[in-house]
Design a protein around this motif. Structure first.
Motif, mmCIF file in Angstrom:
data_model
loop_
_atom_site.group_PDB
_atom_site.id
_atom_site.type_symbol
_atom_site.label_atom_id
_atom_site.label_comp_id
_atom_site.label_asym_id
_atom_site.label_seq_id
_atom_site.Cartn_x
_atom_site.Cartn_y
_atom_site.Cartn_z
ATOM 1 N N ASN A 102 0.830 -1.197 0.000
ATOM 2 C CA ASN A 102 0.000 0.000 0.000
ATOM 3 C C ASN A 102 0.863 1.245 0.000
ATOM 4 O O ASN A 102 0.881 2.009 0.945
ATOM 5 N N LYS A 103 1.564 1.459 -1.066
ATOM 6 C CA LYS A 103 2.425 2.622 -1.167
ATOM 7 C C LYS A 103 1.586 3.855 -1.415
ATOM 8 O O LYS A 103 0.515 3.805 -2.001
ATOM 9 N N LEU A 104 2.119 4.990 -0.966
ATOM 10 C CA LEU A 104 1.529 6.271 -1.327
ATOM 11 C C LEU A 104 2.159 6.730 -2.635
ATOM 12 O O LEU A 104 3.377 6.735 -2.756
ATOM 13 N N ILE A 105 1.319 7.112 -3.581
ATOM 14 C CA ILE A 105 1.788 7.674 -4.841
ATOM 15 C C ILE A 105 1.485 9.167 -4.802
ATOM 16 O O ILE A 105 0.323 9.571 -4.658
ATOM 17 N N PHE A 106 2.520 9.966 -4.926
ATOM 18 C CA PHE A 106 2.374 11.414 -4.805
ATOM 19 C C PHE A 106 2.268 12.079 -6.165
ATOM 20 O O PHE A 106 2.857 11.627 -7.152
ATOM 21 N N GLY A 107 1.523 13.172 -6.197
ATOM 22 C CA GLY A 107 1.522 14.038 -7.360
ATOM 23 C C GLY A 107 2.757 14.936 -7.353
ATOM 24 O O GLY A 107 3.593 14.855 -6.449
#
Lengths: 116, 115
Positions: A102-107
């Motif tokens: 569950n990685k965070l994907i950043f803008g």
């Protein structure tokens, strides 16, 4: 392939007016979204989040709206204050796959400047 | 308050040097993360760890390795620094049991310049 996009690199608003920061995503498996604020020379700080089971979450002057059909979320700041001037990142994650995936994907971030 | 600290705010290293970036958190968090931030690219995940001695590659692991010997400490290692690794490096942690469902707490960052 940028899964989370913030198409406006910068935004300038007058103090007291509304700031609207936008974020689009491409992965329909994302089910949790967060906004972070970052001042220069500091780490990002968590601002507000929203689960995909909701379409709105409010915390004081900050409201996040989620439009799942459009794969779009926005952060509204009302009223804007000079202290809100910072870079704002949206981020997304997916609970599918479980465990440590569950990685965070950043803008890429939007620089907000609130003019006094 | 959660506190995430990073060993250096600014670092200048030469090409080819081995570089260690240290991160310590004081909230007994299971998960720790290393990102780099570059203009126009946002935050990109390098590696993360969900337990002591456990690690997983992020989106851009090439040229990096990590070490987590103790729960509170997560180290990022640049095996042979290159100029394209000049960046802001950010460490983060959170306490979710299964990945970053909860907010991540970030350290102040290390501005690394490789000459």
């Amino acid at each position: 392939d940028q899964q989370v996009k913030q198409n406006s690199p910068s935004l300038s608003v007058q103090e007291g007016r509304i700031s609207i920061l936008n974020c689009d995503y491409t992965n329909s498996m994302f089910d949790y979204f967060l906004w972070y604020k970052k001042y220069p020379a500091e780490g990002p700080t968590f601002l507000i989040s929203i689960s995909s089971i909701k379409d709105k979450n409010e915390d004081g002057r900050f409201t996040v709206f989620l439009n799942k059909s459009a794969k779009h979320l926005s952060l509204h700041i009302v009223p804007s204050q000079p202290g809100d001037s910072a870079v704002y990142f949206c981020a997304a994650s997916s609970s599918f796959g479980g465990g440590a995936t569950n990685k965070l994907i950043f803008g890429t971030g939007t620089l907000l400047a609130v003019q006094p | 308050d959660v506190k995430v600290t990073q060993s250096s705010r600014y670092l200048v290293k030469r090409t080819g040097e081995k570089v260690f970036l240290e991160c310590v958190q004081d909230m007994d968090h299971e998960n720790m993360f290393w990102y780099r931030q570059d203009p126009g690219l946002g935050l990109r995940l390098i590696y993360f760890s969900y337990d002591v001695k456990m690690k997983e590659k992020g989106d851009i692991p090439e040229g990096y390795s990590v070490s987590r010997e103790k729960k509170e400490r997560f180290s990022l290692i640049l095996e042979s620094a290159s100029t394209n690794q000049t960046s802001m490096y950010l460490c983060a942690s959170n306490g979710a049991s299964w990945g970053p469902r909860d907010e991540q707490y970030f350290g102040p960052g290390t501005r690394l310049t490789v000459t």
